[in-house]
Design a protein around this motif. Structure first.
Motif, PDB file in Angstrom:
ATOM      1  N   ASP A   1      30.681  14.468  92.400  1.00  0.00           N
ATOM      2  CA  ASP A   1      30.573  13.572  93.553  1.00  0.00           C
ATOM      3  C   ASP A   1      30.429  14.400  94.836  1.00  0.00           C
ATOM      4  O   ASP A   1      31.350  15.130  95.215  1.00  0.00           O
TER       5      ASP A   1
ATOM      6  N   TYR B   1      35.522  14.531  79.752  1.00  0.00           N
ATOM      7  CA  TYR B   1      35.415  13.297  78.958  1.00  0.00           C
ATOM      8  C   TYR B   1      34.836  12.133  79.765  1.00  0.00           C
ATOM      9  O   TYR B   1      34.299  11.178  79.194  1.00  0.00           O
ATOM     10  N   LYS B   2      34.901  12.211  81.082  1.00  0.00           N
ATOM     11  CA  LYS B   2      34.326  11.156  81.912  1.00  0.00           C
ATOM     12  C   LYS B   2      32.843  10.964  81.631  1.00  0.00           C
ATOM     13  O   LYS B   2      32.313   9.860  81.779  1.00  0.00           O
TER      14      LYS B   2
ATOM     15  N   SER C   1      43.567   5.492  82.585  1.00  0.00           N
ATOM     16  CA  SER C   1      43.282   5.483  84.019  1.00  0.00           C
ATOM     17  C   SER C   1      41.928   6.108  84.269  1.00  0.00           C
ATOM     18  O   SER C   1      41.439   6.923  83.479  1.00  0.00           O
ATOM     19  N   SER C   2      41.314   5.733  85.380  1.00  0.00           N
ATOM     20  CA  SER C   2      40.020   6.300  85.751  1.00  0.00           C
ATOM     21  C   SER C   2      40.158   7.745  86.205  1.00  0.00           C
ATOM     22  O   SER C   2      39.207   8.520  86.141  1.00  0.00           O
ATOM     23  N   ALA C   3      41.366   8.106  86.670  1.00  0.00           N
ATOM     24  CA  ALA C   3      41.582   9.481  87.121  1.00  0.00           C
ATOM     25  C   ALA C   3      41.607  10.449  85.950  1.00  0.00           C
ATOM     26  O   ALA C   3      41.065  11.556  86.034  1.00  0.00           O
ATOM     27  N   TYR C   4      42.250  10.040  84.870  1.00  0.00           N
ATOM     28  CA  TYR C   4      42.361  10.899  83.695  1.00  0.00           C
ATOM     29  C   TYR C   4      41.990  10.126  82.426  1.00  0.00           C
ATOM     30  O   TYR C   4      42.855   9.786  81.610  1.00  0.00           O
ATOM     31  N   PRO C   5      40.720   9.817  82.228  1.00  0.00           N
ATOM     32  CA  PRO C   5      40.332   9.111  80.997  1.00  0.00           C
ATOM     33  C   PRO C   5      40.493  10.018  79.784  1.00  0.00           C
ATOM     34  O   PRO C   5      40.346  11.238  79.885  1.00  0.00           O
ATOM     35  N   TYR C   6      40.822   9.433  78.636  1.00  0.00           N
ATOM     36  CA  TYR C   6      40.992  10.238  77.430  1.00  0.00           C
ATOM     37  C   TYR C   6      40.996   9.330  76.218  1.00  0.00           C
ATOM     38  O   TYR C   6      41.343   8.147  76.307  1.00  0.00           O
TER      39      TYR C   6
ATOM     40  N   SER D   1      39.855  16.287  80.133  1.00  0.00           N
ATOM     41  CA  SER D   1      39.811  14.895  80.568  1.00  0.00           C
ATOM     42  C   SER D   1      38.685  14.678  81.574  1.00  0.00           C
ATOM     43  O   SER D   1      37.975  13.665  81.520  1.00  0.00           O
TER      44      SER D   1
END
Length: 632
Positions: free
Chosen positions: A397, A598-599, A237-242, A595
């Protein structure tokens, strides 16, 4: 090791098979076989009882002679369908206890293959294990193959009972081929072996499996045990990339269908875990021991939250240690890698070797010189970078976190720049920043709501002096705005001082930086950027590169133990309520924070010199912070 017996047809080639038993270090292990009802102690099978050599050899020969079978596969002759010829099934024969080339705890057995010239040159072999217990196959060697010579097979793999596999286990000769260079008779077998390693993505993985597949980090939480132990799924997911982990296929939890049920035994492909054969395995079991016995005792010794109230308590770890109960010590004593820290004589338990800086002076760690030195010589030299924009800006952001631009001004810095202006220091690449702001400010509200933690997000500006050392100029301490994240941060800039209350505040500010840096090191620089990001490469390599591929052989040594240690980490270190959450500032948000970092992870930025160039901008001064080879 091998020799041809007789002429060109109807004769035999002799071979040597080197292997190790399931638990060569467990002298109480009883090995049972499925054929003939033979039972023998592991010590008897592999020659530990040297006083009864004759019985040992006879026992080993009897057990293995009709329970391990090999079939050679030709690399030069086909079966009429384009696939390499498969020879007759041949069983191991005599135990060879005195072979001089054997490694530690290895045993060799002879085997004979029927031979004729129509078979060609062997390039692979099938092996079947008819015993109940698995064994570790080290190598197979064929010598004096007519018109060829010696063929060596490096195996290093666990072989289970043949019924455990849908397809027979296959091993290839110790050669490398690109896909388009593979001998035609071996193409089918190369393809089938990769298909075996990929699996079908279904079902729960078993101990004997060798399947490499992907999954998200959905096994860190345990919501069925407690709502407080629920954790978000990381990855996918874009919320929690890993990065991806190895798939285990365990059943989901009852309360959260997206989370996988935790287990006391985490599956990894069998060849990623060498059992009790390497010191790294003692380390992984030591991790579990610490989690289960040492940490609770440590917390009891220093209070519920394992906090130090006095510097004398910290020094005590280097001078006198603390005492653990006998029952805790008994669980640690078998682990050699922990003996330096955990003694079993009841004296000075948990005594750590003192750092060199403490040996020189117990207060040397408090100086600005030592603070600057540790930016490079400390645990985490991976984050410091040349300051490129002033004042420092945030990458968060602004629609969510408002204006997070640093409040450090030129006036804050220039009083300690020795007459230089900020512009001159910037153009000369002499200003550096240790920036923990973005990583922490986004989670700081949650962290500071915890009953055990209070902290700041930090930015630290350092100056490269003429003597090559780093001098801290200012530390910015930031908190989320009380009215909401969208209003930015509330910040305070602390400057160096050596007298009065200001010197104490400066020391505390440096302590906040060190705590943040330590957490960042363990969670991001270490766990995320070395362990977690490598695991999907391990999986991809085994799924797409044959053992015959030269790149596979190049990468294999660098992957050793990664999945094994990562599996143990998910079980005891980074799991909900594990050692990391109990010990580190972010608590239950520790891995979730990694996470968020990691973005911004970019694969091509990780290697040298790209990493140093990125951290230095257009200048070259960050390279000058590290001594040349002549200085080492």
């Amino acid at each position: 090791m091998f020799g041809i017996l007789g002429g060109n047809k109807g004769h035999k080639i002799k071979g040597t098979v080197v292997l190790m038993s399931k638990n060569v270090l467990d002298f109480n292990e009883i090995v049972s076989t499925t054929q003939g009802g033979l039972v023998g102690a592991a010590t008897g099978i592999f020659g530990a009882a040297t006083g009864i050599v004759g019985g040992v050899v006879d026992g080993a020969t009897a057990i293995f002679s009709r329970n391990i079978a090999i079939q050679l596969i030709s690399a030069t002759k086909t079966d009429g369908l384009g696939n390499g010829k498969v020879g007759k099934q041949t069983y191991l024969e005599k135990h060879l206890p005195s072979l001089p080339t054997l490694g530690d705890r290895q045993d060799a057995f002879s085997v004979y293959f029927e031979w004729d010239n129509d078979f060609g040159i062997p390039g692979a072999f099938y092996i079947k294990n008819f015993m109940q217990s698995e064994f570790f196959l080290v190598s197979v060697t064929l010598e004096d193959i007519p018109n060829h010579g010696t063929i060596h097979f490096v195996c290093n793999s666990w072989v289970y009972n043949a019924k455990s596999y849908k397809r027979d286990r296959i091993f290839f000769a110790n050669k490398t081929y690109l896909p388009n260079e593979t001998p035609t008779p071996l193409v089918k077998y190369r393809k089938e072996e990769l298909e075996n390693l990929r699996g079908d993505g279904k079902g729960e993985r078993k101990e004997y499996d060798r399947i490499y597949d992907y999954d998200v980090y959905n096994d860190l939480g345990n919501p069925d045990k407690s709502n407080d132990l629920a954790r978000p799924v990381l990855g996918g997911s874009s919320a929690y990339p890993y990065p991806r982990r190895g798939r285990t296929g365990r059943k989901p939890t009852t309360k959260d269908s997206k989370s996988e049920s935790p287990s006391s035994s985490t599956y990894i492909p069998r060849d990623e875990n060498f059992g009790h054969l390497k010191s790294s395995d003692f380390l992984t079991y030591g991790i579990k021991s610490i989690a289960q016995t040492v940490l609770p005792t440590f917390q009891s010794a220093f209070g519920l939250n394992a906090e130090f109230d006095r510097f004398d308590d910290v020094r005590g770890l280097f001078e006198g240690g603390i005492h653990l109960p006998t029952d805790a010590l008994s669980k640690i004593s078998p682990l050699p890698v922990l003996k330096e820290i955990f003694r079993t004589d009841g004296e000075q338990v948990l005594k750590f070797p003192p750092p060199h800086v403490i040996k020189v002076s117990k207060s040397a760690w408090m100086t600005d010189e030592e603070f600057g030195r540790e930016m490079l010589a400390g645990v985490n030299p991976c984050l410091i970078e040349c300051l490129q924009v002033f004042p420092p800006k945030s990458k968060l952001d602004p629609t969510v976190y408002g204006d997070q631009t640093s409040t450090i001004t030129k006036e804050h810095l220039e009083i300690n720049l020795g007459g230089l202006s900020v512009e001159q220091a910037l153009s000369g690449n002499r200003l550096f920043i240790l920036d923990h702001h973005d990583a922490f400010i986004a989670y700081l509200r949650k962290i500071n709501d915890l009953p055990t933690a209070k902290s700041y997000a930090t930015r630290t500006i350092l100056f490269l002096k003429d003597d090559g050392t780093l001098k801290p100029l200012a530390i910015e301490l930031s908190l989320p705005h009380p009215r909401g994240d969208e209003f930015g941060a509330v910040s305070r800039v602390v400057l160096p001082a050596d007298q009065g209350a200001e010197s104490t505040i400066w020391l505390i500010a440096k302590a906040y930086v060190v705590v943040n840096d330590s957490c960042y090191h363990q969670l991001m620089s270490h766990w995320l950027n070395t362990h977690a990001v490598i695991e999907p490469f391990v999986i991809a390599t085994n799924r797409h590169l044959s053992v015959l591929h030269p790149i596979y052989k190049l990468l294999l040594p660098h992957y050793r133990d990664t999945m094994n240690i990562n599996g143990l980490a998910r079980q005891s270190l980074i799991n909900a309520g594990g050692i990391i959450e109990q010990s580190f500032l972010p608590g239950p948000f520790a891995v979730e924070m990694s996470s968020a970092v990691y973005k911004g992870w970019v694969f091509t930025d990780q290697a040298l010199p790209a990493d140093l160039i990125k951290r230095n901008g257009s200048g070259g001064s960050i390279l000058s912070l590290w001594p040349s080879p002549c200085d080492r």
